[in-house]
Scaffold this motif. Structure first.
Motif, mmCIF file in Angstrom:
data_model
loop_
_atom_site.group_PDB
_atom_site.id
_atom_site.type_symbol
_atom_site.label_atom_id
_atom_site.label_comp_id
_atom_site.label_asym_id
_atom_site.label_seq_id
_atom_site.Cartn_x
_atom_site.Cartn_y
_atom_site.Cartn_z
ATOM 1 N N SER A 143 1.105 -6.083 8.579
ATOM 2 C CA SER A 143 0.927 -4.632 8.725
ATOM 3 C C SER A 143 2.132 -3.866 8.219
ATOM 4 N N SER A 144 3.320 -4.484 8.284
ATOM 5 C CA SER A 144 4.533 -3.831 7.790
ATOM 6 C C SER A 144 5.564 -4.900 7.443
ATOM 7 N N ARG A 147 0.827 -1.213 0.000
ATOM 8 C CA ARG A 147 0.000 0.000 0.000
ATOM 9 C C ARG A 147 0.854 1.252 0.000
ATOM 10 N N GLY A 191 1.484 -10.179 11.309
ATOM 11 C CA GLY A 191 0.594 -10.567 10.233
ATOM 12 C C GLY A 191 -0.001 -11.946 10.435
ATOM 13 N N ASP A 222 1.378 -2.323 5.024
ATOM 14 C CA ASP A 222 0.257 -3.127 4.523
ATOM 15 C C ASP A 222 0.695 -3.976 3.321
ATOM 16 N N SER A 225 -0.392 -11.731 4.907
ATOM 17 C CA SER A 225 -0.846 -10.352 5.095
ATOM 18 C C SER A 225 -0.174 -9.812 6.348
#
Length: 393
Positions: free
Chosen positions: A206-207, A178, A224, A188, A204
């Motif tokens: 977050s960072s 993202r 994640g 993301d 997936s």
């Protein structure tokens, strides 16, 4: 007085013959330059178009494309020059036949063998160009091209670090980011890996961070979850993680590569170090055959030009026969090349058979001799005393 007249006539004949040599050589070189420019442009544009799709579509800049396409140019020239020499010899011979210049030259006492001397000199000029390419430019360009390709392959960031886009760096792998912060942190992150048959894993986080590793770059995902889809009754599994490392170096292939013998300079091939060559994965037959090829391939340009010129001599008295002879010469050249390819297979397995690199040259010389004998025999110009006098001049 008769002796003086003969001397004056001999000097005049030598001057005329040298003038004819210069005339033929200028004609051949002029047409050769034109054909080379056209064929190199067509061939290089075709190669550059495919390279553009691969490089620019892979996230590289336009300047990288220009650099790589320029490095492929010596190889393009190496392929084109023998073809241009053949085309130039055929075109000049056809034009001289159409304008009756060959008939006039034969009337002055020049045999086909004597006229072929100018074509041989032209072929040697082309051979010198090819020798410079084979011994100097080709190894340098191949080495630099291979190094740049490895650098591009290892630069995974150009294929992964593009925010807001679904990227496919390899078959079965999809990546989405993202945002990328100025510090290089990936925000993301979504990664789908379906390279294993019957299993798909979707990550997936977050960072994430892209960090270098011994086997290539690695993607370290933080905070994640991994969703694992399998064929079978228990088709979905989940795995939460605080930190997970994903090897992305394998997406672009191994960091190292096997050395290519064509990248080595000629002086190294002349005195190879066995331990160094073994470390590079290069065998002695490869070294010997490559060295022989660098001397044999330039000589092949001499044969192609002479075959093209003599082919027109075989059919010059028939309007339809010229193209039949040209087509036959093309087929002969293809067969000579096929024989060379077949011989290379034996030479690459046995270092003592490196001389097989000269098989195309020997076959080409035999074809030229046979065609020249047939042309002289059928036209009756090769065995007259006047033709022998022209050949001696």
């Amino acid at each position: 007085m008769a002796i003086l007249s003969c001397a004056v006539y001999s000097i005049w004949s030598v001057a005329e013959v040298r003038r004819i040599d210069r005339y033929l050589l200028v004609q051949l070189l002029t047409v050769f330059a034109f054909f080379s420019l056209v064929l190199i442009s067509v061939y290089w544009v075709n190669r550059a178009a495919r390279l553009f799709d691969a490089i620019v579509g892979d996230g590289q800049s336009f300047w990288v494309f220009l650099e790589l396409s320029a490095l492929t140019l010596p190889n393009v020239i190496r392929v084109v020059l023998p073809l241009s020499a053949f085309a130039a010899a055929v075109y000049v011979a056809m034009r001289m036949t159409r304008d009756n210049e060959l008939v006039v030259l034969q009337g002055t006492g020049l045999s086909y063998a004597r006229m072929l001397r100018s074509v041989a000199i032209f072929g040697l000029v082309v051979a010198l160009m090819l020798a410079f390419l084979m011994h100097v430019l080709m190894p340098l360009s191949r080495m630099q091209l291979a190094e740049r390709q490895v650098q591009i392959a290892e630069n995974i960031s150009t294929r992964l670090l593009r925010a807001g886009e679904f990227l496919q760096p390899a078959d079965g792998v999809v990546v989405f980011l993202r945002e990328i912060t100025p510090e290089g942190k990936l925000v993301d992150v979504f990664l789908s890996d379906s390279r294993t048959t019957g299993t798909r894993v979707e990550y997936s986080a977050s960072s994430a961070l892209l960090v270098p590793g011994g086997q290539g770059p690695a993607l370290v995902m933080l905070d994640g979850v991994a969703l694992i889809y399998r064929d079978g009754p228990d088709r979905l599994g989940t795995l939460s993680f605080d930190e997970l490392t994903f090897d992305v170096g394998g997406l672009v292939g191994p960091a190292g590569r096997r050395a290519d013998v064509r990248e080595l300079p000629t002086n190294l091939l002349l005195s190879p170090d066995s331990d160094e060559m073994a470390a590079l994965g290069i065998t002695l037959p490869e070294i010997r055959f490559e060295l022989a090829s660098r001397f044999a391939q330039p000589l092949l340009a001499v044969m192609t030009s002479m075959i093209g010129f003599v082919a027109i001599c075989l059919g010059q008295f028939s309007r339809l026969g010229v193209w039949r002879q040209v087509l036959g010469a093309i087929i002969v050249l293809a067969l000579v090349q096929l024989a060379g390819n077949a011989a290379s297979g034996f030479a690459l397995r046995n270092a003592a058979l490196a001389w097989l690199a000269f098989v195309p040259v020997g076959l080409g010389g035999g074809v030229v001799a046979g065609m020249l004998w047939w042309a002289s025999r059928s036209r009756g110009t090769g065995w007259t005393a006047r033709a022998r006098a022209g050949g001696a001049a």
